[in-house]
Design an enzyme around this catalytic site. Structure first.
Site, PDB file in Angstrom:
ATOM      1  N   HIS A 330     -19.393  49.217   2.493  1.00  0.00           N
ATOM      2  CA  HIS A 330     -20.422  48.501   3.254  1.00  0.00           C
ATOM      3  C   HIS A 330     -20.038  47.041   3.449  1.00  0.00           C
ATOM      4  O   HIS A 330     -20.323  46.448   4.498  1.00  0.00           O
ATOM      5  CB  HIS A 330     -21.768  48.597   2.528  1.00  0.00           C
ATOM      6  CG  HIS A 330     -22.942  48.234   3.371  1.00  0.00           C
ATOM      7  ND1 HIS A 330     -23.644  47.063   3.200  1.00  0.00           N
ATOM      8  CD2 HIS A 330     -23.551  48.893   4.395  1.00  0.00           C
ATOM      9  CE1 HIS A 330     -24.633  47.016   4.076  1.00  0.00           C
ATOM     10  NE2 HIS A 330     -24.607  48.113   4.815  1.00  0.00           N
ATOM     11  N   CYS A 331     -19.372  46.479   2.464  1.00  0.00           N
ATOM     12  CA  CYS A 331     -19.014  45.051   2.495  1.00  0.00           C
ATOM     13  C   CYS A 331     -17.971  44.713   3.556  1.00  0.00           C
ATOM     14  O   CYS A 331     -17.840  43.559   3.963  1.00  0.00           O
ATOM     15  CB  CYS A 331     -18.491  44.601   1.141  1.00  0.00           C
ATOM     16  SG  CYS A 331     -19.604  44.885  -0.231  1.00  0.00           S
ATOM     17  N   ILE A 332     -17.207  45.694   3.999  1.00  0.00           N
ATOM     18  CA  ILE A 332     -16.113  45.405   4.945  1.00  0.00           C
ATOM     19  C   ILE A 332     -16.418  45.883   6.361  1.00  0.00           C
ATOM     20  O   ILE A 332     -15.571  45.806   7.236  1.00  0.00           O
ATOM     21  CB  ILE A 332     -14.777  45.974   4.449  1.00  0.00           C
ATOM     22  CG1 ILE A 332     -14.751  47.500   4.451  1.00  0.00           C
ATOM     23  CG2 ILE A 332     -14.454  45.445   3.058  1.00  0.00           C
ATOM     24  CD1 ILE A 332     -13.381  48.091   4.119  1.00  0.00           C
TER      25      ILE A 332
END
Length: 339
Positions: A330-332
């Site tokens: 999700h962070c990327i």
């Protein structure tokens, strides 16, 4: 003018990502090579379901194209790091359905001493320009991984992020909520006190909500559940569950809280508590890209996601290299809603 952030499961125009380059997060050639392989695997998985645009630094197009293949679009821009969820724009819609972009203040996750953000602080505006949508700047220091919305007025936040001294000193909950609601069209904030233990390490975000809890649909939230009492997140998980089970959303509904068991591994090779989490997944058009850890619980988490997202194909992608850098799938990734 009022705005609303669509939920992640709403239709996407595309996904934006950022290509890893040499920086403190990927300090050695081996770490950088491993990161690029991991980012490429995520990009290719998402590209099965929707267009992906990868932002890369000057001189890095060849390395990106070699690993990404022809199915991912490339665009060049100066970068400091590769966490597009946090540095990219938060896309919203106005009352007429037109797309706009929120540009939060980005200061390296609270001004951490290893972080650099000279270029990353401008990526939201750069992408908004490429998409041709207006930009609305917020005075709030915030990142995309620090918020999660249900699309019906509810947002998840954490005390140690929006109220952290390194981000917004002097801000109160009421002031943060007023700014968040104005930008996202939300009316109800559910606050968690902190993130997972491992998220306060060297490359941690100091408590992002997107590895703790995430909406899976209106009225439904998935929560990281560490069931091994040896891990310090065991007590934290119980705290999250108590808060969320006692909460109602913006429409007054009691939340359906779905526990997702944490992976069985407790520590990394250096003996640090891991914050491996299946919550840090990405919902795209027709698919769910789910973190995998070569763990017995991988398939349990996949089964939960299949139940919560019927009609979407769940794809497991090894996320251990990404987590070593301080985040997950999700962070990327950052979604651009359908126009």
């Amino acid at each position: 003018m009022t705005f609303r952030m669509p939920p992640e499961w709403a239709p996407h125009e595309r996904t934006w990502m950022a290509w890893p380059g040499p920086n403190p997060t990927f300090a050695t050639d081996a770490e950088l090579a491993a990161a690029r392989t991991a980012w490429a695997e995520v990009a290719r998985a998402v590209a099965r379901f929707e267009p992906v645009t990868m932002v890369h630094g000057p001189g890095q197009a060849a390395s990106a194209r070699e690993l990404l293949g022809a199915g991912v679009e490339l665009t060049e821009s100066e970068l400091d790091d590769a966490w597009m969820r946090d540095i990219g724009p938060t896309f919203v819609r106005d009352e007429d359905g037109r797309l706009a972009a929120v540009d939060w203040v980005f200061n390296g996750w609270g001004g951490q001493e290893w972080a650099r953000w000279e270029h990353d602080a401008g990526i939201a505006r750069r992408i908004a320009g490429l998409t041709g949508v207006p930009v609305h700047s917020s005075p709030l220091v915030n990142e995309g991984g620090a918020i999660h919305v249900d699309g019906e007025g509810t947002v998840l936040l954490t005390d140690t992020v929006q109220l952290g001294a390194g981000r917004n000193p002097g801000w109160t909950r009421e002031k943060v909520e007023a700014e968040i609601h104005a930008r996202l069209g939300t009316t109800k904030a559910i606050w968690l006190p902190h993130g997972l233990t491992g998220d306060y390490g060297t490359y941690g975000t100091q408590g992002h909500v997107d590895i703790v809890a995430a909406f899976a649909g209106p009225g439904t939230v998935v929560v990281h559940s560490q069931r091994n009492p040896e891990h310090p997140d065991h007590a934290r998980s119980l705290e999250y569950l108590e808060i969320l089970r006692g909460a109602t959303d913006a429409r007054g509904r009691r939340l359906e809280v779905v526990e997702v068991p944490a992976p069985t591994v407790l520590k990394d090779e250096d003996g640090h508590w891991v914050d491996y989490s299946y919550i840090n997944h990405y919902v795209c058009n027709g698919g769910v890209i789910l973190c995998a850890f070569d763990d017995p619980h991988d398939e349990i988490a996949a089964g939960i996601m299949r139940r919560l997202h019927p009609g979407r194909t769940v794809t497991l992608v090894d996320a251990r290299t990404i987590f070593a850098g301080g985040g997950g799938i999700h962070c990327i990734t950052q979604q651009q809603p359908m126009t």
